[in-house]
Enzyme design. Structure first.
Site, PDB file in Angstrom:
ATOM      1  N   ASN A 161       0.877  -1.166   0.000  1.00 48.40           N
ATOM      2  CA  ASN A 161       0.000   0.000   0.000  1.00 48.40           C
ATOM      3  C   ASN A 161       0.921   1.224   0.000  1.00 48.40           C
ATOM      4  O   ASN A 161       1.509   1.553   1.026  1.00 48.40           O
ATOM      5  CB  ASN A 161      -0.912  -0.010   1.234  1.00 48.40           C
ATOM      6  CG  ASN A 161      -1.827   1.207   1.296  1.00 48.40           C
ATOM      7  OD1 ASN A 161      -1.467   2.301   0.892  1.00 48.40           O
ATOM      8  ND2 ASN A 161      -3.023   1.015   1.829  1.00 48.40           N
ATOM      9  N   GLU A 199      -3.950   1.832  -2.833  1.00 41.46           N
ATOM     10  CA  GLU A 199      -4.054   3.277  -2.569  1.00 41.46           C
ATOM     11  C   GLU A 199      -3.136   4.081  -3.479  1.00 41.46           C
ATOM     12  O   GLU A 199      -2.382   4.943  -3.025  1.00 41.46           O
ATOM     13  CB  GLU A 199      -3.784   3.596  -1.088  1.00 41.46           C
ATOM     14  CG  GLU A 199      -4.979   3.334  -0.182  1.00 41.46           C
ATOM     15  CD  GLU A 199      -4.914   4.109   1.111  1.00 41.46           C
ATOM     16  OE1 GLU A 199      -5.516   5.202   1.172  1.00 41.46           O
ATOM     17  OE2 GLU A 199      -4.287   3.621   2.072  1.00 41.46           O
ATOM     18  N   ASP A 229      -3.802  -4.957   0.941  1.00 42.26           N
ATOM     19  CA  ASP A 229      -4.123  -4.381   2.234  1.00 42.26           C
ATOM     20  C   ASP A 229      -5.523  -4.868   2.593  1.00 42.26           C
ATOM     21  O   ASP A 229      -6.515  -4.362   2.079  1.00 42.26           O
ATOM     22  CB  ASP A 229      -4.065  -2.854   2.145  1.00 42.26           C
ATOM     23  CG  ASP A 229      -4.466  -2.165   3.436  1.00 42.26           C
ATOM     24  OD1 ASP A 229      -4.801  -2.876   4.414  1.00 42.26           O
ATOM     25  OD2 ASP A 229      -4.464  -0.924   3.475  1.00 42.26           O
ATOM     26  N   ASN A 257      -6.861  -4.692   5.569  1.00 40.54           N
ATOM     27  CA  ASN A 257      -7.436  -3.952   6.700  1.00 40.54           C
ATOM     28  C   ASN A 257      -8.021  -4.914   7.735  1.00 40.54           C
ATOM     29  O   ASN A 257      -9.094  -4.679   8.301  1.00 40.54           O
ATOM     30  CB  ASN A 257      -8.474  -2.947   6.225  1.00 40.54           C
ATOM     31  CG  ASN A 257      -7.858  -1.587   5.911  1.00 40.54           C
ATOM     32  OD1 ASN A 257      -7.095  -1.052   6.704  1.00 40.54           O
ATOM     33  ND2 ASN A 257      -8.176  -1.043   4.749  1.00 40.54           N
ATOM     34  N   ASP A 269      -1.411  -6.210   6.021  1.00 40.55           N
ATOM     35  CA  ASP A 269      -1.134  -6.482   4.606  1.00 40.55           C
ATOM     36  C   ASP A 269      -0.741  -7.949   4.480  1.00 40.55           C
ATOM     37  O   ASP A 269       0.186  -8.410   5.148  1.00 40.55           O
ATOM     38  CB  ASP A 269      -0.015  -5.581   4.117  1.00 40.55           C
ATOM     39  CG  ASP A 269      -0.339  -4.107   4.324  1.00 40.55           C
ATOM     40  OD1 ASP A 269      -0.893  -3.493   3.403  1.00 40.55           O
ATOM     41  OD2 ASP A 269      -0.052  -3.592   5.432  1.00 40.55           O
ATOM     42  N   ASP A 299       2.731   4.747   5.172  1.00 45.49           N
ATOM     43  CA  ASP A 299       2.575   4.174   6.513  1.00 45.49           C
ATOM     44  C   ASP A 299       2.548   2.648   6.480  1.00 45.49           C
ATOM     45  O   ASP A 299       2.567   1.998   7.528  1.00 45.49           O
ATOM     46  CB  ASP A 299       1.346   4.739   7.235  1.00 45.49           C
ATOM     47  CG  ASP A 299       0.129   4.901   6.341  1.00 45.49           C
ATOM     48  OD1 ASP A 299       0.167   4.416   5.193  1.00 45.49           O
ATOM     49  OD2 ASP A 299      -0.858   5.520   6.793  1.00 45.49           O
ATOM     50  N   HIS A 300       2.525   2.058   5.280  1.00 44.19           N
ATOM     51  CA  HIS A 300       2.625   0.617   5.082  1.00 44.19           C
ATOM     52  C   HIS A 300       3.995   0.282   4.500  1.00 44.19           C
ATOM     53  O   HIS A 300       4.654   1.139   3.907  1.00 44.19           O
ATOM     54  CB  HIS A 300       1.572   0.108   4.079  1.00 44.19           C
ATOM     55  CG  HIS A 300       0.160   0.287   4.500  1.00 44.19           C
ATOM     56  ND1 HIS A 300      -0.651  -0.768   4.875  1.00 44.19           N
ATOM     57  CD2 HIS A 300      -0.618   1.395   4.592  1.00 44.19           C
ATOM     58  CE1 HIS A 300      -1.856  -0.317   5.169  1.00 44.19           C
ATOM     59  NE2 HIS A 300      -1.862   0.995   5.000  1.00 44.19           N
TER      60      HIS A 300
END
Length: 265
Positions: free
Chosen positions: A9, A36, A152, A154, A223, A252-253
């Site tokens: 991501n 994303e 991802d 989530n 992930d 941030d991933h």
């Protein structure tokens, strides 16, 4: 050489293009699933990535969401969108097929809905999306070909996959219904690639930008690479490139990858 399949991501591909190119050169993945990307197809930095030898397919959306597949192997076919809801316009799912010496391999790049806040329509949407993914997986597993669901999700599958489980009990990523839906995927015969090689806690793929989460290693593992039996039988290695999180202006991933003992045609 094994085939390396990765997911990342990137949290806006245009903002992270230099990081992405650096990582592609260092890691040398054969197939990459990006989430994303946060841009329409026409705005994707295709030329820079193609210059590294990748075929590029995108399913973009302005400002939000968006997924992409990069592959050094030529795509035999690609398809956008997850079946089961004709009104779902979110760019969250992209499927690609590549040819191997032993047949074909199918890769599904996905960006599963976050689902927060739980008390809104976002959480039912998340659970419905997971139900659609379950049905997709059921149908694809019938073909008995190597299949990889990468992205991802989530979803925090287990308490060992989050720094402070107690703080996440009411979060959409960790609610019992979310984890049960994820377990239903594994119940079909899919294998969580990382957990096939280690039970070690504290292995994370996401660290929030706030409160020094990266520096304190207050992370989450959300992930994932899920493998069909025909892919998991060939699993050779799995890695999390957590060092990428320390780069300047990072996502941030971080990337997650798996090496499969399969040969390209």
């Amino acid at each position: 050489m094994p085939i390396r399949v990765a997911t990342w991501n990137v949290n806006s591909v245009r903002q992270r293009i230099d990081l992405l190119l650096t990582w592609l050169k260092e890691c040398q993945p054969d197939i990459v699933c990006l989430q994303e990307i946060k841009c329409v197809d026409e705005a994707f930095p295709r030329l820079e990535i193609e210059a590294l030898g990748y075929n590029v397919v995108t399913h973009g959306q302005k400002t939000f969401n968006g997924v992409a597949l990069l592959s050094k192997l030529k795509f035999d076919e690609t398809k956008t969108g997850l079946a089961g809801d004709d009104e779902d316009a979110h760019a969250r799912f992209l499927e690609g097929v590549v040819t191997l010496k032993s047949g074909v391999m199918r890769i599904a790049c996905l960006y599963l809905p976050n689902g927060n806040p739980v008390g809104t329509e976002k959480y039912p949407y998340k659970l419905k999306w997971m139900s659609r993914l379950l049905e997709y997986s059921k149908q694809r597993l019938k073909t008995e070909e190597p299949l990889i669901l990468a992205g991802d999700f989530n979803v925090i599958p287990h308490a060992r996959d989050v720094h402070n489980p107690a703080a996440w009990t009411e979060d959409a990523l960790f609610k019992p219904e979310t984890r049960e839906s994820f377990q239903s995927l594994l119940g079909l015969g899919l294998t969580d690639a990382l957990r096939a090689v280690t039970d070690e806690p504290g292995l994370y793929t996401f660290w929030d930008y706030q409160a020094g989460a990266w520096q304190k290693n207050h992370g989450l593992r959300i992930d994932h690479l899920l493998l069909s039996p025909q892919a998991s039988d060939r699993l050779a290695n799995v890695g999390i490139d957590s060092y990428v999180r320390a780069w300047e202006k990072p996502s941030d991933h971080v990337p997650v990858w798996a090496d499969l003992d399969l040969e390209a045609a």
